[in-house]
Motif scaffolding. Structure first.
Motif, short mmCIF file in Angstrom:
data_model
loop_
_atom_site.label_atom_id
_atom_site.label_comp_id
_atom_site.label_asym_id
_atom_site.label_seq_id
_atom_site.Cartn_x
_atom_site.Cartn_y
_atom_site.Cartn_z
N PHE A 38 0.83 -1.20 0.00
CA PHE A 38 0.00 0.00 0.00
C PHE A 38 0.87 1.25 0.00
CE2 PHE A 38 -3.64 2.43 0.27
CZ PHE A 38 -4.77 1.67 0.49
N SER A 39 2.01 1.19 0.69
CA SER A 39 2.94 2.31 0.71
C SER A 39 3.49 2.60 -0.68
CB SER A 39 4.10 2.00 1.67
OG SER A 39 5.08 3.03 1.60
N ILE A 40 3.82 1.55 -1.42
CA ILE A 40 4.34 1.71 -2.78
C ILE A 40 3.26 2.28 -3.70
CG2 ILE A 40 5.19 0.46 -4.80
CD1 ILE A 40 6.52 -1.51 -2.85
N ILE A 41 2.04 1.75 -3.58
CA ILE A 41 0.95 2.23 -4.42
C ILE A 41 0.66 3.71 -4.16
CG2 ILE A 41 -1.56 2.06 -4.77
CD1 ILE A 41 -1.31 -0.93 -4.62
N SER A 42 0.63 4.08 -2.89
CA SER A 42 0.35 5.49 -2.56
C SER A 42 1.45 6.40 -3.09
CB SER A 42 0.21 5.66 -1.05
OG SER A 42 1.43 5.43 -0.39
N ASP A 43 2.69 5.92 -3.10
CA ASP A 43 3.80 6.71 -3.62
C ASP A 43 3.63 6.94 -5.12
OD1 ASP A 43 6.37 8.04 -3.42
OD2 ASP A 43 7.20 6.30 -4.46
N ILE A 44 3.17 5.89 -5.82
CA ILE A 44 2.94 6.01 -7.27
C ILE A 44 1.82 7.01 -7.55
CG2 ILE A 44 2.14 4.78 -9.32
CD1 ILE A 44 3.45 2.27 -8.14
N VAL A 45 0.76 6.94 -6.76
CA VAL A 45 -0.42 7.78 -7.00
C VAL A 45 -0.16 9.24 -6.62
CG1 VAL A 45 -2.81 8.19 -6.33
CG2 VAL A 45 -2.01 5.86 -6.72
N LEU A 46 0.46 9.45 -5.48
CA LEU A 46 0.58 10.81 -4.94
C LEU A 46 1.83 11.55 -5.40
CD1 LEU A 46 -0.62 10.19 -1.26
CD2 LEU A 46 -1.96 10.91 -3.25
N THR A 47 2.90 10.83 -5.68
CA THR A 47 4.15 11.51 -6.05
C THR A 47 4.78 10.89 -7.30
OG1 THR A 47 5.41 10.10 -4.52
CG2 THR A 47 4.64 12.24 -3.69
N PRO A 48 4.07 10.90 -8.42
CA PRO A 48 4.62 10.32 -9.64
C PRO A 48 5.82 11.12 -10.14
CG PRO A 48 2.66 11.56 -10.15
CD PRO A 48 2.76 11.53 -8.65
N ASP A 49 6.77 10.43 -10.74
CA ASP A 49 7.98 11.09 -11.25
C ASP A 49 7.99 10.95 -12.77
OD1 ASP A 49 10.39 12.29 -11.55
OD2 ASP A 49 11.59 10.62 -10.80
N PHE A 50 7.62 12.01 -13.47
CA PHE A 50 7.58 11.99 -14.92
C PHE A 50 8.95 12.37 -15.48
CE2 PHE A 50 3.25 12.88 -13.51
CZ PHE A 50 2.53 11.93 -14.23
N LYS A 51 9.53 11.49 -16.28
CA LYS A 51 10.86 11.73 -16.84
C LYS A 51 10.82 11.70 -18.36
CE LYS A 51 13.32 9.73 -12.89
NZ LYS A 51 14.28 8.69 -12.43
N GLN A 52 11.55 12.61 -18.96
CA GLN A 52 11.56 12.72 -20.42
C GLN A 52 12.09 11.45 -21.07
OE1 GLN A 52 10.32 15.42 -22.28
NE2 GLN A 52 10.51 13.89 -23.91
N GLU A 53 13.14 10.86 -20.48
CA GLU A 53 13.72 9.67 -21.08
C GLU A 53 12.74 8.48 -21.08
OE1 GLU A 53 15.73 10.11 -16.93
OE2 GLU A 53 14.95 11.39 -18.56
N GLU A 54 11.91 8.41 -20.06
CA GLU A 54 10.92 7.34 -20.01
C GLU A 54 9.82 7.57 -21.05
OE1 GLU A 54 9.50 6.98 -16.04
OE2 GLU A 54 11.40 6.22 -15.27
N LEU A 55 9.39 8.82 -21.20
CA LEU A 55 8.40 9.13 -22.22
C LEU A 55 8.96 8.84 -23.61
CD1 LEU A 55 5.71 10.32 -23.15
CD2 LEU A 55 6.75 12.60 -23.03
#
Length: 330
Positions: A38-55
């Motif tokens: 649940f901690s990992i899921i909440s981190d993904i939902v609340l603090t996503p890290d958008f990176k140009q290289e991933e896009l």
């Protein structure tokens, strides 16, 4: 936007409601690791890290897939079907192209997250060894800081089935087979009284390996390795689609046989033996699906998303069985 989470056996949900569903996040673990998950899921939902290289990687992969799809008759037919069913101005009719992919920027991704990933349009389904009090504490601990916000809402004119038959061709001289699809948009709302009856009907027509379409085109005629159909319900607009891939020389004959089977099931009652066989198939498939906790979570999500009766899935088998009543004969 909704979550699907499983750990073991039972369904519990927080008391969020849903208007629009745009994406989903799912995770599973042993019960002892539930807090960490649940901690990992909440981190993904609340603090996503958008990176140009991933896009850039995603866009490169998508563009590669689009290039390959240009040589796949089934992909070409699917794009054509979407445009014809829904129209290019309806979201379901949009076709992914190199231009649309290349136009996506990192800022657009960030804006989409900011606009749409909100708890007031989210549903959380928990399946496992956890009770309601524990679930509420977990949600408060990890998602309590998630802020509500009004999200954009759009309306579109509902696509309609054509009044007359229309035929569309994609001429591809190098193809040794034809991809045949016959269909149209259908207004079949999720949870309506006709959904389960329609499912039984379509299973008879083309929704299983022993269906009429497959028996006709594969077993009797030898035109194809497989033929089938789909009848999809949807909150906005669903569709019917009968399809097969056949030798070029029998393309017209295959279309004729599909139309013949559609006319037959519309005009003639199904025999008791055939109906009972399909009911047995559907009840067996439904019962086996209950072995997967994720299925239970999906049921809970559907009830909330589509405002279904709370006992919708409890009565599912009963509703299928009612198809044997002559008054309800498909």
């Amino acid at each position: 936007f909704f979550f699907k989470q499983k750990t073991a056996y039972e369904i519990y949900q927080c008391d969020w409601s849903s208007d629009v569903c745009s994406s989903d996040l799912y995770g599973s673990s042993l019960t002892k690791h539930f807090d960490k998950l649940f901690s990992i899921i909440s981190d993904i939902v609340l603090t996503p890290d958008f990176k140009q290289e991933e896009l850039d990687k995603i866009k490169k992969k998508t563009l590669s897939g689009l290039q390959a799809a240009k040589e796949q008759p089934s992909a070409i037919a699917t794009n054509l079907r979407k445009s014809l069913f829904y129209g290019k101005d309806y979201p379901y009719g949009e076709v992914e192209t190199e231009k649309t992919v290349n136009s996506i920027t990192l800022q657009m991704c960030k804006d989409y997250y900011t606009d749409y990933f909100r708890p007031n349009i989210a549903i959380l389904a928990l399946v496992g060894d956890i009770n309601v009090d524990q679930a509420k504490k977990m949600v408060a601990k990890y998602l309590g800081g998630w802020k509500k916000k009004d999200v954009p809402h759009f309306t579109y004119k509902t696509p309609k089935a054509p009044f007359v038959r229309k035929v569309a061709f994609v001429d591809r001289p190098t193809s040794v087979q034809s991809v045949v699809q016959v269909g149209y948009p259908v207004e079949l709302k999720k949870g309506s009284e006709d959904v389960i009856k329609a499912k039984v009907m379509n299973t008879i027509l083309g929704g299983s390996f022993s269906s009429r379409l497959n028996k006709n085109l594969r077993e009797d005629k030898g035109y194809t390795y497989g033929a089938g159909s789909s009848l999809a319900s949807d909150r906005l607009v669903g569709y019917f689609d009968a399809r097969c891939t056949v030798r070029n020389s029998v393309t017209d004959s295959s279309v004729s046989e599909i139309l013949k089977e559609m006319k037959k099931i519309r005009n003639n009652k199904v025999s008791e033996k055939e109906l009972q066989s399909v009911k047995n198939y559907l009840t067996g498939s439904f019962s086996r699906s209950l072995e997967r906790p994720q299925t239970m979570a999906t049921f809970a999500l559907n009830i909330e998303k589509y405002n279904l009766p709370k006992d919708y899935y409890k009565n599912y088998l009963k509703l299928i069985c009612e198809g044997s009543d002559p008054k309800n004969r498909v």
